[in-house]
Design a protein around this motif. Structure first.
Motif, PDB file in Angstrom:
ATOM      1  N   ALA A 160       0.831  -1.206   0.000  1.00  0.00           N
ATOM      2  CA  ALA A 160       0.000   0.000   0.000  1.00  0.00           C
ATOM      3  C   ALA A 160       0.866   1.257   0.000  1.00  0.00           C
ATOM      4  CB  ALA A 160      -0.927  -0.012   1.217  1.00  0.00           C
ATOM      5  N   GLY A 161       1.865   1.307   0.869  1.00  0.00           N
ATOM      6  CA  GLY A 161       2.743   2.467   0.916  1.00  0.00           C
ATOM      7  C   GLY A 161       3.554   2.628  -0.351  1.00  0.00           C
ATOM      8  N   GLY A 162       4.016   1.509  -0.897  1.00  0.00           N
ATOM      9  CA  GLY A 162       4.771   1.573  -2.138  1.00  0.00           C
ATOM     10  C   GLY A 162       3.932   2.073  -3.304  1.00  0.00           C
ATOM     11  N   SER A 163       2.642   1.737  -3.303  1.00  0.00           N
ATOM     12  CA  SER A 163       1.757   2.197  -4.377  1.00  0.00           C
ATOM     13  C   SER A 163       1.590   3.713  -4.319  1.00  0.00           C
ATOM     14  CB  SER A 163       0.391   1.507  -4.257  1.00  0.00           C
ATOM     15  OG  SER A 163       0.519   0.102  -4.410  1.00  0.00           O
ATOM     16  N   LEU A 164       1.363   4.236  -3.099  1.00  0.00           N
ATOM     17  CA  LEU A 164       1.256   5.685  -2.958  1.00  0.00           C
ATOM     18  C   LEU A 164       2.567   6.368  -3.364  1.00  0.00           C
ATOM     19  CD1 LEU A 164      -0.128   8.284  -2.009  1.00  0.00           C
ATOM     20  CD2 LEU A 164       0.689   7.766   0.314  1.00  0.00           C
ATOM     21  N   ALA A 165       3.686   5.820  -2.918  1.00  0.00           N
ATOM     22  CA  ALA A 165       4.981   6.411  -3.237  1.00  0.00           C
ATOM     23  C   ALA A 165       5.243   6.385  -4.737  1.00  0.00           C
ATOM     24  CB  ALA A 165       6.089   5.673  -2.492  1.00  0.00           C
ATOM     25  N   ALA A 166       4.864   5.289  -5.396  1.00  0.00           N
ATOM     26  CA  ALA A 166       5.066   5.193  -6.845  1.00  0.00           C
ATOM     27  C   ALA A 166       4.251   6.247  -7.587  1.00  0.00           C
ATOM     28  CB  ALA A 166       4.695   3.798  -7.329  1.00  0.00           C
ATOM     29  N   LEU A 167       3.020   6.505  -7.107  1.00  0.00           N
ATOM     30  CA  LEU A 167       2.182   7.521  -7.734  1.00  0.00           C
ATOM     31  C   LEU A 167       2.819   8.908  -7.592  1.00  0.00           C
ATOM     32  CD1 LEU A 167      -0.454   8.466  -9.051  1.00  0.00           C
ATOM     33  CD2 LEU A 167      -1.486   8.519  -6.758  1.00  0.00           C
ATOM     34  N   VAL A 168       3.263   9.235  -6.384  1.00  0.00           N
ATOM     35  CA  VAL A 168       3.895  10.538  -6.155  1.00  0.00           C
ATOM     36  C   VAL A 168       5.178  10.645  -6.964  1.00  0.00           C
ATOM     37  CG1 VAL A 168       4.960  12.033  -4.417  1.00  0.00           C
ATOM     38  CG2 VAL A 168       2.870  10.775  -3.871  1.00  0.00           C
ATOM     39  N   LEU A 169       5.956   9.567  -6.995  1.00  0.00           N
ATOM     40  CA  LEU A 169       7.216   9.587  -7.727  1.00  0.00           C
ATOM     41  C   LEU A 169       6.983   9.794  -9.221  1.00  0.00           C
ATOM     42  CD1 LEU A 169      10.276   9.242  -7.257  1.00  0.00           C
ATOM     43  CD2 LEU A 169       9.988   6.798  -7.731  1.00  0.00           C
ATOM     44  N   GLY A 170       5.910   9.178  -9.742  1.00  0.00           N
ATOM     45  CA  GLY A 170       5.592   9.366 -11.151  1.00  0.00           C
ATOM     46  C   GLY A 170       5.250  10.808 -11.474  1.00  0.00           C
ATOM     47  N   LEU A 171       4.513  11.452 -10.577  1.00  0.00           N
ATOM     48  CA  LEU A 171       4.188  12.870 -10.783  1.00  0.00           C
ATOM     49  C   LEU A 171       5.437  13.734 -10.637  1.00  0.00           C
ATOM     50  CD1 LEU A 171       0.833  13.050  -8.782  1.00  0.00           C
ATOM     51  CD2 LEU A 171       1.110  12.992 -11.274  1.00  0.00           C
ATOM     52  N   ALA A 172       6.284  13.388  -9.672  1.00  0.00           N
ATOM     53  CA  ALA A 172       7.501  14.174  -9.447  1.00  0.00           C
ATOM     54  C   ALA A 172       8.462  14.086 -10.622  1.00  0.00           C
ATOM     55  CB  ALA A 172       8.199  13.694  -8.171  1.00  0.00           C
ATOM     56  N   VAL A 216       6.644   4.321   2.220  1.00  0.00           N
ATOM     57  CA  VAL A 216       6.591   5.649   1.611  1.00  0.00           C
ATOM     58  C   VAL A 216       7.934   6.354   1.755  1.00  0.00           C
ATOM     59  CG1 VAL A 216       5.584   7.955   1.846  1.00  0.00           C
ATOM     60  CG2 VAL A 216       4.103   5.938   1.856  1.00  0.00           C
ATOM     61  N   LEU A 217       8.493   6.307   2.952  1.00  0.00           N
ATOM     62  CA  LEU A 217       9.731   7.033   3.215  1.00  0.00           C
ATOM     63  C   LEU A 217      10.910   6.474   2.429  1.00  0.00           C
ATOM     64  CD1 LEU A 217       9.498   7.670   7.079  1.00  0.00           C
ATOM     65  CD2 LEU A 217       9.001   9.246   5.207  1.00  0.00           C
ATOM     66  N   VAL A 218      10.977   5.160   2.279  1.00  0.00           N
ATOM     67  CA  VAL A 218      12.141   4.584   1.603  1.00  0.00           C
ATOM     68  C   VAL A 218      12.189   4.988   0.134  1.00  0.00           C
ATOM     69  CG1 VAL A 218      11.180   2.375   0.798  1.00  0.00           C
ATOM     70  CG2 VAL A 218      13.547   2.477   1.543  1.00  0.00           C
ATOM     71  N   VAL A 219      11.034   5.321  -0.447  1.00  0.00           N
ATOM     72  CA  VAL A 219      10.990   5.737  -1.851  1.00  0.00           C
ATOM     73  C   VAL A 219      11.063   7.249  -1.995  1.00  0.00           C
ATOM     74  CG1 VAL A 219       9.581   5.752  -3.949  1.00  0.00           C
ATOM     75  CG2 VAL A 219       9.692   3.688  -2.544  1.00  0.00           C
ATOM     76  N   LEU A 220      10.327   7.975  -1.151  1.00  0.00           N
ATOM     77  CA  LEU A 220      10.188   9.420  -1.325  1.00  0.00           C
ATOM     78  C   LEU A 220      11.222  10.240  -0.570  1.00  0.00           C
ATOM     79  CD1 LEU A 220       6.303   9.862  -1.313  1.00  0.00           C
ATOM     80  CD2 LEU A 220       7.858   9.547  -3.246  1.00  0.00           C
ATOM     81  N   VAL A 221      12.147   9.567   0.116  1.00  0.00           N
ATOM     82  CA  VAL A 221      13.225  10.292   0.800  1.00  0.00           C
ATOM     83  C   VAL A 221      14.563   9.769   0.269  1.00  0.00           C
ATOM     84  CG1 VAL A 221      14.188  10.987   3.022  1.00  0.00           C
ATOM     85  CG2 VAL A 221      11.749  10.499   2.828  1.00  0.00           C
ATOM     86  N   PRO A 222      14.918  10.111  -0.943  1.00  0.00           N
ATOM     87  CA  PRO A 222      16.179   9.657  -1.524  1.00  0.00           C
ATOM     88  C   PRO A 222      17.345  10.507  -1.020  1.00  0.00           C
ATOM     89  CG  PRO A 222      15.067  11.056  -3.080  1.00  0.00           C
ATOM     90  CD  PRO A 222      14.148  10.961  -1.879  1.00  0.00           C
ATOM     91  N   ASP A 223      18.528  10.037  -1.296  1.00  0.00           N
ATOM     92  CA  ASP A 223      19.716  10.820  -0.944  1.00  0.00           C
ATOM     93  C   ASP A 223      19.884  12.012  -1.891  1.00  0.00           C
ATOM     94  OD1 ASP A 223      20.193   8.888   1.006  1.00  0.00           O
ATOM     95  OD2 ASP A 223      21.291   7.633  -0.407  1.00  0.00           O
ATOM     96  N   SER A 224      19.338  11.888  -3.096  1.00  0.00           N
ATOM     97  CA  SER A 224      19.362  12.974  -4.075  1.00  0.00           C
ATOM     98  C   SER A 224      17.987  13.051  -4.720  1.00  0.00           C
ATOM     99  CB  SER A 224      20.432  12.716  -5.147  1.00  0.00           C
ATOM    100  OG  SER A 224      20.274  13.599  -6.239  1.00  0.00           O
TER     101      SER A 224
END
Length: 381
Positions: free
Chosen positions: A265-277, A321-329
Motif C-alpha cells: 500500500a505504501g509503495g503504491s502511494l509512493a510510486a504515484l507521487v514519484l511518477g508525478l515528481a 513511503v519514506l524509503v521511496v520518497l526520501v532519496p539521498d538525491s
C-alpha cells in the motif's frame, strides 16, 4: 522493529479541553511525526548523510507523546545501534571474519540474543537495534564485499543521531504548545519478565533463520539480503505470552502479512507521487516528494494509532513511503528502494516460515509426548 512492534506508536489520550474533539490528540501525534520526519530529512541532507531515509525512519519511530519517553527511546536506539555496530566490526575484522561458517554462527548468536532481550528485557528497544544493526552491517558486507564496514557504522550513527535530534526538538516544542491542551497517554514503565526458556527458543528460531539466509546467500545470488534479514527480526518481535507453540507461528505469520500489505500500500502511494515528481525538476520535484512523504507519514500514523489491531500495517505503510520518497538525491529518486523492501519481505518470509513450521511441529510432538503432570509443571516456568 516493542518493544512490541504491534505498538510502535503513542496513542494520545484526550485532555479535558479535547473532549469535544476526540480526534484532536491523534491529529497532534500525527503532526508531531510529520514535523519530526521533515526536520530529520532537513538535518540529514545538511550533514551529508548517505542514507537520508534512515534518519527519516528514526524521526518517525522514536517519536512519543512525552519528551521523556521520546528521550528514553532515542537513547535506547542510539545505544543499541552503537553496540550492534561495534559487535559486528569485532566479528568482521577478526582473523575469521571472512569465514562464512563463522559469520553464520555469529549471526545466529546475535539474532538469538537480540530477539530474546527485545521480547523479555526492560530495555527492549536497545536489544532490538543491537541485532538489527549487527544484521544490516553483516549482510551489507556479504552483498558488497569491498564496502568499508567502518564507514557504514559511522554513517548509521550519524543518521540515527540526526533522526533522534529532530524527534527531541519537535517533542519539546509540542510539549510547550499543543500537548498542553491535548496530552498523550503515558506509557507504562517497561518491566522485564525474567528468565523465559520459551522466549529463548523463539529467539533461537529467529537466529537460525538469519543464519540460513546467510548460508543460502553463499549458494545463490539472493536479492535484498539486508531487507530480508530486517524482516526476519522485525516480525519475530511478538509479545512474550505468544512465543510458545502454534500461537507464536500465527502471530509471526500475521505480522509477515501485515508487513507485506503495508509495504504494497505504501509503495503504491509512493510510486504515484514519484511518477508525478518525474514530470518536475529542481525545487518543485523536492517539494512534491516531501509533500507526498508528509501525507504518507500522517496516513500511516493514523492507521497505526487505530483501535483495530492492525497498527503494524500503518507502520509498514509509512516506512515504504519514506524509503521511496526520501532519496539521498532528489533528482536521482527511484522506485528501486521500495522494490528492494518488497523483495526483502518475500525473501525473509520464504526463509523464516519453514523454520517456524518445523518449530511448531516439534512443539506439538513434545506436547504429545510429555506426560500431562509434567506438562502442567512446565507451564509454570
Amino acid at each position: 522493529m516493542t518493544v512490541s512492534s504491534a505498538s510502535l506508536s503513542s496513542s494520545p489520550t484526550p485532555g479535558p479541553a479535547a473532549d469535544s474533539d476526540p480526534l484532536a490528540p491523534r491529529l497532534v501525534d500525527e503532526a508531531e511525526c510529520v514535523a519530526s520526519v521533515l526536520l530529520a530529512i532537513l538535518v540529514a541532507h545538511h550533514i551529508g548523510a548517505t542514507h537520508v531515509s534512515w534518519a527519516a525512519f528514526t524521526g518517525y519511530m522514536v517519536m512519543r507523546g512525552y519528551p521523556l519517553e521520546t528521550l528514553r527511546r532515542a537513547l535506547l536506539r542510539i545505544i543499541g545501534t552503537a553496540l550492534g555496530a561495534l559487535a559486528c566490526l569485532a566479528v568482521l575484522e577478526s582473523p575469521l571474519g571472512g569465514n562464512m561458517v563463522v559469520l553464520a554462527m555469529a549471526m545466529a548468536l546475535a539474532g538469538t540474543v537480540s530477539l530474546y532481550g527485545a521480547i523479555t528485557g526492560r530495555h527492549a528497544y536497545a536489544w532490538l537495534f543491537l541485532g538489527l544493526t549487527f544484521a544490516m552491517m553483516l549482510y551489507d558486507r556479504v552483498a558488497m564485499p569491498l564496502a568499508d564496514p567502518r564507514a557504514f557504522a559511522v554513517m548509521r550513527m550519524i543518521e540515527t543521531l540526526a533522526g533522534t535530534a529532530a524527534c527531541m526538538a519537535v517533542s519539546l516544542a509540542s510539549a510547550w504548545t499543543l500537548r498542553r491542551r491535548w496530552p498523550a497517554i503515558r506509557a507504562p514503565k517497561p518491566q522485564g519478565v525474567g528468565w523465559r526458556p520459551d522466549a529463548l527458543l523463539h529467539g533461537a528460531r529467529g537466529g537460525l533463520a538469519l543464519a540460513l539466509l546467510l548460508g543460502l546467500a553463499t549458494l545463490w545470488d539472493l536479492p535484498s539480503l539486508v531487507s530480508g534479514a530486517i524482516t526476519i527480526m522485525a516480525v519475530m518481535l511478538i509479545p512474550v505470552t505468544a512465543v510458545d507453540g502454534p500461537n507464536g507461528l500465527r502471530q509471526v505469520s500475521r505480522r509477515l502479512w501485515y508487513r507485506l500489505l503495508g509495504c504494497l500500500a505504501g509503495g503504491s502511494l509512493a510510486a504515484l507521487v514519484l511518477g508525478l515528481a518525474a514530470l518536475l525538476h529542481g525545487p518543485a520535484r523536492a517539494a512534491l516528494m516531501l509533500a507526498g512523504a508528509a501525507m504518507g507519514v500522517a496516513l500511516g500514523r493514523h492507521l497505526e494509532n487505530g483501535n483495530h489491531g492492525r497498527g503494524y500495517v500503518g507502520t509498514q505503510f509509512t516506512l515504504a513511503v519514506l524509503v521511496v520518497l526520501v532519496p539521498d538525491s532528489w533528482e536521482a529518486a527511484h522506485i528501486a528502494p521500495g522494490f528492494d523492501r518488497l523483495v526483502g519481505i518475500l525473501v525473509g518470509m520464504a526463509v523464516l516460515e519453514p523454520v517456524l513450521l518445523l518449530g511448531a511441529a516439534l512443539s506439538r510432538v513434545r506436547t504429545a509426548v510429555v506426560p500431562a503432570n509434567q506438562r502442567s509443571e512446565a507451564g509454570g516456568v
